[in-house]
Scaffold this active site. Structure first.
Site, PDB file in Angstrom:
ATOM      1  N   LYS A 222     -75.643  64.771   5.409  1.00 49.05           N
ATOM      2  CA  LYS A 222     -74.744  65.469   6.329  1.00 49.05           C
ATOM      3  C   LYS A 222     -75.506  66.046   7.528  1.00 49.05           C
ATOM      4  CE  LYS A 222     -70.716  65.154   4.043  1.00 49.05           C
ATOM      5  NZ  LYS A 222     -69.786  66.017   3.331  1.00 49.05           N
ATOM      6  N   ARG A 262     -72.345  63.678  -4.904  1.00 48.87           N
ATOM      7  CA  ARG A 262     -71.925  62.439  -4.229  1.00 48.87           C
ATOM      8  C   ARG A 262     -73.001  62.086  -3.216  1.00 48.87           C
ATOM      9  NH1 ARG A 262     -69.161  60.928   0.451  1.00 48.87           N
ATOM     10  NH2 ARG A 262     -67.674  59.205   0.203  1.00 48.87           N
TER      11      ARG A 262
END
Length: 285
Positions: A222, A262
C-alpha cells in the site's frame, strides 16, 4: 489478539492465514495489469498456491484511488474463468467484489468467500445475497468508491470511528441474516484513510477485537509503505518494491494473532508466519 476464529467453509488453522491476491484487472496499483489475461491470472493463482497461499482472492475491479469501475458483465467476464479454474483444483477461492450478482455467480463457480471492500454499502442486495449463499464474508470499512474515497478521510479518532462504523455494518449484516461464523472484518487500510490513519490503526488494532469477529488485514504494497520507504528525492518506493516492508508487517500481525493477511508475495509472508509459530511454540514445563 486471537485465538484464531473458525470461519464457515474455510480451514481452521492454528496460525495466521495467508490470502494471495490475483488482480484480473488492467489497472491495479500493485501489478499494472500483469494478470489481466485469464490464463495468466490462473497461472499466477496456481503459483501463489504453490508458495503456500491458504486462500486465493480473485478480483476484477481495481479499487486504487481514482479507478473507474467496469460494468457487471465485464467484471464477470474477468473473474469467473479464474475462480472456476482455481476452485477446480481444490483451492479455497475468494471473490473480491462489491456486486451481489458477481458474488452469487462466483460462488456458483466454486468461490467459498466473498470479500466485499464496501461492507455491503455499494449494493444494498449484497448482505441478503451473502446470507442466502451461506458463505464466508469479509466486511470491510469503506466510505465510498475509488473516485471519492480520498475526499472522505476526516475522523474525530480514526480507530474509534472505524470501530463504530464496522459495528454498524456487522449489525446490518446480521439483521440481513448473515450468521456470526460467516463474518470477517477488515479495517480498510488505504480506503478513505491517510498514511497516518493507517499507522494509527496498526498501532491500535487490538481495539477492534471488541467486535468479536476475526480480522483480515490488507496492507500489502500500500501507498503508506511506499511513502515510508521514499528515497532521497522524496518519491515513494514503487509498489513491487514494498514487499519487504509488507513481510515485516505480516510478522508483527502474526505475532499479535491476526486471523489473516492479504498479500501479493505469498512465500515471504508464509515464511514469516512459520517463524512466528516456531517462536511461540514454547515447550511446556
Amino acid at each position: 489478539m486471537g485465538p484464531f476464529g473458525a470461519v464457515r467453509g474455510l480451514p481452521r488453522l492454528d496460525r495466521t492465514q495467508v490470502m494471495g491476491v490475483v488482480n484480473v484487472t488492467p489497472d491495479s496499483f500493485s501489478d499494472g495489469g500483469r494478470w489481466f489475461d485469464p490464463d495468466a491470472a490462473i497461472g499466477h493463482g496456481l503459483a501463489l498456491l504453490a508458495e503456500g497461499a491458504d486462500v486465493i482472492d480473485v478480483g476484477g475491479e481495481s479499487t486504487r484511488p481514482g479507478a473507474e469501475r467496469p460494468d457487471t458483465a465485464e467484471e464477470l467476464r474477468r473473474v469467473l474463468p479464474v475462480v472456476r479454474a482455481l476452485a477446480a483444483t481444490g483451492a479455497v477461492v475468494s471473490v473480491d467484489t462489491m456486486r451481489a450478482e458477481v458474488a452469487a455467480e462466483a460462488v456458483a463457480a466454486g468461490a467459498r468467500l466473498v470479500n466485499d471492500v464496501s461492507g455491503g454499502l455499494a449494493e444494498v442486495e449484497m448482505l441478503a445475497t451473502v446470507a442466502d449463499l451461506g458463505v464466508a464474508y469479509v466486511c470491510m470499512h469503506w466510505r465510498g468508491h475509488a473516485d471519492v474515497m480520498q475526499d472522505r478521510t476526516v475522523y474525530a479518532d480514526v480507530v474509534t470511528d472505524v470501530l463504530r462504523e464496522l459495528q454498524d455494518r456487522i449489525e446490518r449484516a446480521r439483521s440481513a441474516g448473515v450468521q456470526p461464523d460467516q463474518l470477517v472484518v477488515d479495517a480498510g487500510f488505504g480506503f478513505a484513510k491517510t498514511g497516518e490513519h493507517n499507522w494509527e490503526l496498526l498501532r491500535r488494532l487490538e481495539e477492534l477485537e471488541v467486535l468479536g469477529v476475526p480480522q483480515l488485514v490488507g496492507v500489502s504494497r500500500k501507498r503508506f509503505l511506499g511513502s515510508l520507504l521514499a528515497g532521497p528525492d522524496g518519491r515513494p518506493r514503487a509498489p513491487d518494491e514494498r514487499d519487504d516492508a509488507t513481510t515485516a508487517l505480516t510478522t508483527l500481525l502474526a505475532w499479535r494473532g491476526v486471523w489473516g493477511v492479504r498479500v501479493h508475495s505469498v512465500r515471504a509472508s508464509r515464511d514469516a508466519v512459520a517463524v512466528v509459530q516456531q517462536l511461540q511454540d514454547r515447550p511446556s514445563g
